[in-house]
Design an enzyme around this catalytic site. Sequence first.
Site, PDB file in Angstrom:
ATOM      1  N   ASP A  77       3.307   2.953  -2.561  1.00  0.00           N
ATOM      2  CA  ASP A  77       2.924   1.546  -2.524  1.00  0.00           C
ATOM      3  C   ASP A  77       4.030   0.728  -1.866  1.00  0.00           C
ATOM      4  O   ASP A  77       5.214   1.056  -1.988  1.00  0.00           O
ATOM      5  CB  ASP A  77       2.676   1.053  -3.950  1.00  0.00           C
TER       6      ASP A  77
ATOM      7  N   ARG B  82      -9.178  -8.244  -7.907  1.00  0.00           N
ATOM      8  CA  ARG B  82      -8.200  -8.301  -9.005  1.00  0.00           C
ATOM      9  C   ARG B  82      -8.229  -9.664  -9.678  1.00  0.00           C
ATOM     10  O   ARG B  82      -8.200  -9.768 -10.913  1.00  0.00           O
ATOM     11  CB  ARG B  82      -6.795  -8.019  -8.471  1.00  0.00           C
TER      12      ARG B  82
ATOM     13  N   THR C 125       1.182  -4.551   2.253  1.00  0.00           N
ATOM     14  CA  THR C 125       0.629  -5.891   2.402  1.00  0.00           C
ATOM     15  C   THR C 125       1.139  -6.559   3.673  1.00  0.00           C
ATOM     16  O   THR C 125       0.668  -7.630   4.044  1.00  0.00           O
ATOM     17  CB  THR C 125       1.009  -6.767   1.191  1.00  0.00           C
TER      18      THR C 125
ATOM     19  N   LYS D 112      -6.216  -1.121  -2.729  1.00  0.00           N
ATOM     20  CA  LYS D 112      -5.484  -0.073  -2.011  1.00  0.00           C
ATOM     21  C   LYS D 112      -5.091   1.071  -2.945  1.00  0.00           C
ATOM     22  O   LYS D 112      -5.273   2.243  -2.621  1.00  0.00           O
ATOM     23  CB  LYS D 112      -4.244  -0.672  -1.343  1.00  0.00           C
ATOM     24  N   THR D 113      -4.558   0.737  -4.114  1.00  0.00           N
ATOM     25  CA  THR D 113      -4.180   1.775  -5.077  1.00  0.00           C
ATOM     26  C   THR D 113      -5.401   2.538  -5.570  1.00  0.00           C
ATOM     27  O   THR D 113      -5.374   3.765  -5.702  1.00  0.00           O
ATOM     28  CB  THR D 113      -3.428   1.148  -6.271  1.00  0.00           C
TER      29      THR D 113
END
Length: 350
Positions: A122, A230, A171, A77-78
Amino acid sequence: MTPSDPSTPRDASPIVNPEPLSEGEIAFEGALRPRSLAEFVGQARVRGQLQLLIEAAAIQNRTPDHILLAGPPGLGKTTLAMIVAHESDRPLRLTSGPAIQHAGDLAAVLSSLVPGEVLFVDEIHRMARTAEEMLYLAMEDFRIDIMVGKGAGATSIPLDLAPFTLVGATTRSGLLPNPLRDRFGFTAHLEFYSTDELVHVLRRAAALIELSIDEAALVEIAQRSRGTPRIANRLLRRVRDYALVHGGRASTSVVDAALELYDVDVLGLDRLDRAVMNILITRFNGGPVGLSTLAVSVGEEAETIESVVEPFLVRVGLITRTPRGRVATAAGWRHMGIDRSSDSLFGDDL
């Protein structure tokens, strides 16, 4: 003589001030952050939608619509927010929901934006409610109202804002209030990655850090990465460290040894995951067990079990959630290597 010199004795004094990151380390960090949609691996549908949104905005010479990126942690997302700013040729401002606890915090950020800037928030669902309400007007009309004074003498002063694009990441999209969610022009739901997509991610990262690794080893890491880039890159880093210390090419046997050392099994379960499964099966005969009881049994917070451990175990079919509690599935029993008909499950634990 540097620490990496093979001739350095093992009992040499440690260096107090470490050297700057090597080129390989910098390349590794760069591998985690693709700069364009073309470099971004996976999420094909979302990439196509974002590409259309950005190109349409460029043709009309306007800022792109506000974007909400929803999905589990670690899916990019980032990175996508950074790509939106880069491909739109706009500056980027980064902040987070927990950092905005008052309407004044948000007003300070919004009033300092330059025209066309991309504001990335975020965990946007964790913003203060007063800040969320201020954001409604800012997103629609690029304007906020600032209250000056208190009581009967208080006045509202309108402040015009520069046009901007808000990119929110969450999230837990269900925690966003409907008025805020509806103001986003585009909502993207990120999905977990397939093994093939993760292999592509790992291959690219390995090439950038100049790690010699077998294709079968990449597949093995991908299969243990819980569908998350990740985690895949983190496991690759641990395999790289293991191969560096023990020497040789990063083969499947090296991957097995490295991930066994770090308590990551063939499905990607870690120490806490296996502890939950073990307690559920051996102490409670597979359930059903309530969340709080399960959390106390493994010595963790209930929120950790519910938000970190449980989603993955449910997704891979090792446990199910029922109205009466958590229950281990037949696949869960098999994965833990425990015979379901055994009479010795309860032992001395009760």
